[in-house]
Design an enzyme around this catalytic site. Structure first.
Site, PDB file in Angstrom:
ATOM      1  N   HIS A 107       3.436   3.004  -7.549  1.00 56.80           N
ATOM      2  CA  HIS A 107       3.740   1.580  -7.383  1.00 56.80           C
ATOM      3  C   HIS A 107       5.173   1.519  -6.897  1.00 56.80           C
ATOM      4  CE1 HIS A 107       0.641   0.430 -10.643  1.00 56.80           C
ATOM      5  NE2 HIS A 107       0.720   1.740 -10.698  1.00 56.80           N
ATOM      6  N   HIS A 142       1.042  -0.045  -2.987  1.00 58.30           N
ATOM      7  CA  HIS A 142       0.471   0.991  -3.841  1.00 58.30           C
ATOM      8  C   HIS A 142       0.052   2.146  -2.966  1.00 58.30           C
ATOM      9  CE1 HIS A 142       0.391  -2.578  -6.384  1.00 58.30           C
ATOM     10  NE2 HIS A 142       0.719  -1.703  -7.313  1.00 58.30           N
ATOM     11  N   ASP A 185       5.384  -5.564  -2.562  1.00 60.48           N
ATOM     12  CA  ASP A 185       4.671  -4.552  -3.319  1.00 60.48           C
ATOM     13  C   ASP A 185       3.906  -3.604  -2.401  1.00 60.48           C
ATOM     14  OD1 ASP A 185       3.912  -3.367  -5.629  1.00 60.48           O
ATOM     15  OD2 ASP A 185       2.611  -4.970  -6.327  1.00 60.48           O
ATOM     16  N   GLN A 211       6.319 -10.023  -5.078  1.00 61.75           N
ATOM     17  CA  GLN A 211       6.826  -8.657  -4.966  1.00 61.75           C
ATOM     18  C   GLN A 211       6.599  -8.144  -3.549  1.00 61.75           C
ATOM     19  OE1 GLN A 211       4.150  -7.149  -8.015  1.00 61.75           O
ATOM     20  NE2 GLN A 211       5.874  -6.783  -9.374  1.00 61.75           N
ATOM     21  N   LYS A 241       9.315   5.493 -14.349  1.00 61.03           N
ATOM     22  CA  LYS A 241       9.750   4.833 -13.121  1.00 61.03           C
ATOM     23  C   LYS A 241      11.210   5.094 -12.831  1.00 61.03           C
ATOM     24  CE  LYS A 241      10.431   0.487 -15.577  1.00 61.03           C
ATOM     25  NZ  LYS A 241      10.629  -0.925 -15.376  1.00 61.03           N
ATOM     26  N   CYS A 267      -1.655  -4.464  -8.384  1.00 63.20           N
ATOM     27  CA  CYS A 267      -2.335  -3.169  -8.280  1.00 63.20           C
ATOM     28  C   CYS A 267      -3.856  -3.232  -8.433  1.00 63.20           C
ATOM     29  CB  CYS A 267      -1.723  -2.128  -9.203  1.00 63.20           C
ATOM     30  SG  CYS A 267      -0.988  -2.745 -10.703  1.00 63.20           S
ATOM     31  N   ARG A 308       3.750 -14.567 -14.398  1.00 69.31           N
ATOM     32  CA  ARG A 308       3.931 -14.065 -15.759  1.00 69.31           C
ATOM     33  C   ARG A 308       4.570 -15.158 -16.583  1.00 69.31           C
ATOM     34  NH1 ARG A 308       6.315  -8.145 -13.907  1.00 69.31           N
ATOM     35  NH2 ARG A 308       4.483  -7.614 -12.667  1.00 69.31           N
TER      36      ARG A 308
END
Length: 737
Positions: free
Chosen positions: A608, A479, A477, A475, A562, A428, A457
């Site tokens: 997200h 946004h 991903d 991901q 979420k 993000c 991570r």
RNA sequence: GCUAGCGUAGCUCAAUGGCAGAGCACUGGUUUUGUAAACCAGUGGUUGUGGGUUCAAGUCCCACCGCUAGCUCCA
């Protein structure tokens, strides 16, 4: 008298103070013998529990055929197991011993730790207890009496439990079974003889009351059934399920590997796995373009300052790969700054930070021995001075400061001017910079930036697991930057996208979790009002989509609530796949704006979302979902040509070429093996179609089609077969037809 | 990170503290094969890494790395 309404609608009268067992005996001797427990209204009770003082109640005798009885059996089995352990390991302390989904456990602490080798002895002792068929006798005590009783039994955890959680109850119940007495709510079997089939399964550590700052106990897992046949069937089912394990299949089918040389939790996608991933990525990428997303690319690292602003670096400090500083002193000073800024801590937090500093291998002289007060900070301070001196660093503000918070601030202001990077733990902040790279008008919104973004991570070693919990993952991903008015529609569209993706892959066995903030926790950032708005919005969306969901406090991200899509793996563990998250917080932190119709600046809201979640985890779950037998459109190898002998290799090769020219992923097995062996190999590789070619096929210009599940499908000319393949692939068909 | 267990050939697994082995895979040869394993031969190992005990360690002890189950954590 109490009027009992039986399941068939008939009624019976029972005197006050009578018990279900007596009613069962009146109904029939055989029922009374088969009875496990009873259900009065919606409560499951012991057969010998007196009826409550009601005028009437729904009433049912439960036998071993009722699923609810299984829970009673397992709870009682936990008592029997604990009793056996107490006999074999005197001085054992008992904690909790509930029934769980497929069995039960008991948390214990014995003077000598139990090991799996002890299981046969424990099971034998349990059989002895069962053979005696002693009853479970219920009795009640006031909390004060109860405390005295468990203290007399030298059960310290039970004492603690009464002190912490139960002392305000009017009365506490106990169950006695021979010499064994346990504080317990029940209900239980009428007697131990009903526990026919049980098996101890595993042993593991578990913290007392699920609190990692409390002592760790031993948890004995076991299961029980009313018959050996049921137990055997269950164990067989578990064995079968384990064969679907993606770690096993990933190796067998050469989809991915993990190398100790590269590092734990870092997935190496082998060619076949990479091929499947590529197809999935193409699939979702096409879907995103249709839905108005803009693909972007961003780097794998970012300046530390970026993640200080987003909050990720300070918040997930101990779950990240260490920061990459250019200045040689900065890493140590960063850790010192972290410790100084944390101030004086309670015992639990001090322990955590101590572990973190140990892990970072920062040995601060005297720190460990220092008292849990300003003294620890003083050690850090002296250490900082030492670093500054030996490394030739001058931080005037630090040297001048007198208070610890001031010193922490001075260090931080030096650190933020150092060049330092973080392997990105989230995409993000990078996408936010793309949003900020140009002025935005309300006419541009929603801005939807999508990327297969790889993040890193540093998960705890004990958490790593195949592809499902890793240290580096990608991901799918995106946004979304939206106006407050667009939130609902965009959230809805994204939840629908996740549902669409799951449906395409036939992943129907999932649950929806609405992750809410725990109002009693300090781990969340942002204003309460924003949280409430966001949570209300999400609740409205899942409700309006008619999804069955569970709202769970404490499951939110630190910046917002979420909606998660959760599935189970082959051994029953739950994993979060797709997720859609609402965020009012990062737009504030990064001061995001767009110009409204009123020509004034407004703050966008961020969404997200990742329909797959992570490619690694999704792949792991998908391997298990398909048991490695990927549908045609995903199969890394779709067709294998199998010549009956090498006399037909040339024909086989021409068939293979025709398939490949038609865009089919095909290969041929031209080894000097019998066709049976070639088939066996292709079957083990779970290739959807095998084409056997020999004399007949060459002459007739056909192929003999064999499907991995349906077997021999007969001979056919190649063109219609290719047409069938093309159609099935285009439809993303999950089955052959 | 914690508790318990585990780590032997590419894979699956053997080996009382006493010469590191089998099957499959792989390589070479023979066989010319019809819907889940043809036959013969050969290659393959610093037993996770590093220390220690012992005349002798895959085996016993210590540390580290990794794996498994569970707990805690999970942006």
């Amino acid at each position: 008298m109490i009027k009992l309404i039986l399941p068939d609608g008939s009624t019976r009268e029972a005197p006050v103070g009578s018990r279900p067992r007596e009613v069962a005996e009146l109904i029939g001797k055989r029922l009374a013998q088969a009875a496990i427990a009873a259900k009065v209204n919606d409560e499951i009770v012991d057969l010998d529990r007196e009826f409550p003082p009601l005028a009437e109640a729904r009433f049912q005798i439960l036998t071993d055929r009722d699923p609810a009885s299984l829970e009673v059996l397992r709870h009682s089995s936990a008592h029997i197991m604990a009793r056996a352990v107490m006999r074999l390991f005197p001085g054992t302390q008992l904690a909790f011993g509930p029934a769980i989904e497929n069995g039960f456990y008991y948390d214990i602490q014995s003077p000598t730790p139990l090991r799996e080798e002890d299981f046969p002895r424990i099971e034998e002792e349990m059989r002895q207890i069962v053979a005696k068929a002693e009853p479970f006798e219920r009795f009640e005590r006031s909390p004060a009496e109860a405390r005295e009783l468990v203290a007399g039994l030298k059960q310290d955890y039970k004492v603690e439990h009464i002190d912490e959680g139960l002392k305000h109850h009017p009365s506490l119940s106990f169950y006695r079974q021979g010499e064994f007495i346990d504080l317990c709510r029940g209900p239980h079997l009428p007697h131990a003889g009903k526990a026919a089939a049980f098996k101890l399964l595993s042993i593991a550590g578990a913290y007392w009351k699920n609190d990692s700052s409390r002592p760790q106990l031993q948890r004995l897992y076991a299961t029980a059934f009313f018959s050996q046949k049921d137990l055997d069937a269950y164990l067989k089912l578990v064995e079968e399920a384990k064969k679907r394990d993606h770690r096993l299949l990933g190796k067998q089918l050469r989809l991915f590997t993990i190398s100790q040389q590269v590092g734990a939790g870092l997935i190496l996608w082998m060619p076949k796995g990479a091929l499947i991933r590529g197809i999935l990525e193409t699939y979702i990428r096409e879907e995103l373009v249709k839905r108005g997303y803009s693909p972007v690319y961003t780097p794998h690292v970012g300046r530390l300052e970026l993640y200080r602003t987003s909050g990720h670096f300070p918040y997930y400090r101990d779950a990240q790969f260490p920061p990459l500083y250019c200045h040689p002193a900065a890493s140590a000073l960063d850790l010192c700054q972290y410790r100084l800024a944390s101030g004086i801590l309670d015992a639990a937090k001090e322990r955590d930070i101590g572990l973190f500093l140990d892990q970072a291998q920062l040995a601060i002289p005297g720190y460990r021995e220092a008292a849990q007060s300003e003294e620890k900070l003083q050690c850090v301070h002296l250490f900082v001075l030492e670093i500054l001196r030996t490394m030739g660093v001058t931080i005037a503000a630090y040297q001048e400061a007198t208070a610890m918070p001031e010193r922490a601030a001075a260090l931080l202001s030096w650190l933020v001017n150092q060049e330092g990077y973080l392997l990105k733990p989230m995409n993000c902040p990078h996408h936010i910079q793309i949003y900020k790279a140009e002025p935005r008008s309300y006419r541009d919104l929603p801005v939807r930036l999508a990327e297969f973004g790889t993040v890193y991570r540093y998960e705890q070693t004990g958490e790593l697991s195949g592809m499902t919990r890793v240290r580096g993952f990608t991901q799918d991903d995106a946004h979304l930057f939206v106006t407050p008015e667009q939130v609902e529609e965009e959230m809805r569209a994204n939840v629908e996208l996740v549902l669409f993706v799951l449906k395409t892959l036939g992943l129907n066995d999932f649950r929806v979790r609405l992750g809410l903030r725990d109002p009693n926790s300090d781990k969340y950032v942002g204003a309460a009002e924003d949280w409430n708005n966001a949570q209300t919005a999400l609740l409205g969306i899942v409700k309006s989509l008619g999804l069955t969901f569970s709202a769970e406090e404490g499951e939110a991200a630190f910046y917002g609530p979420k909606i998660d899509f959760v599935v189970k793996d082959c051994i029953g563990r739950e994993w979060q796949l797709g997720t859609v998250q609402l965020d009012y917080n990062l737009p504030k932190r990064f001061e995001l704006e767009y110009t409204g119709a009123d020509n004034k600046p407004h703050r966008p809201v961020m969404i997200h979302r990742a329909p797959f979640g992570s490619m690694e985890r999704f792949m792991g779950i998908l391997i298990e979902h398909f048991n490695g037998a990927f549908p045609l459109w995903l199969a890394p190898e779709q067709v294998r040509v199998l010549p009956v002998s090498d006399k037909f290799n040339d024909y086989g090769k021409s068939v293979e070429k025709t398939l490949r020219d038609a865009g089919i992923r095909a290969s041929g097995d031209y080894r000097a093996d019998k066709v049976g062996a070639k088939i066996r190999e292709a079957q083990l590789e779970k290739i959807p179609f095998m084409l056997v070619v020999g004399e007949k096929e060459q002459t007739a210009q056909t192929v003999a089609i064999r499907h991995r599940a349906d077997g021999d499908l007969g001979a056919q000319p190649l063109p219609p077969f290719i047409e069938h393949l093309h159609q099935a692939i285009a439809d993303r068909r999950l089955t052959r037809q």
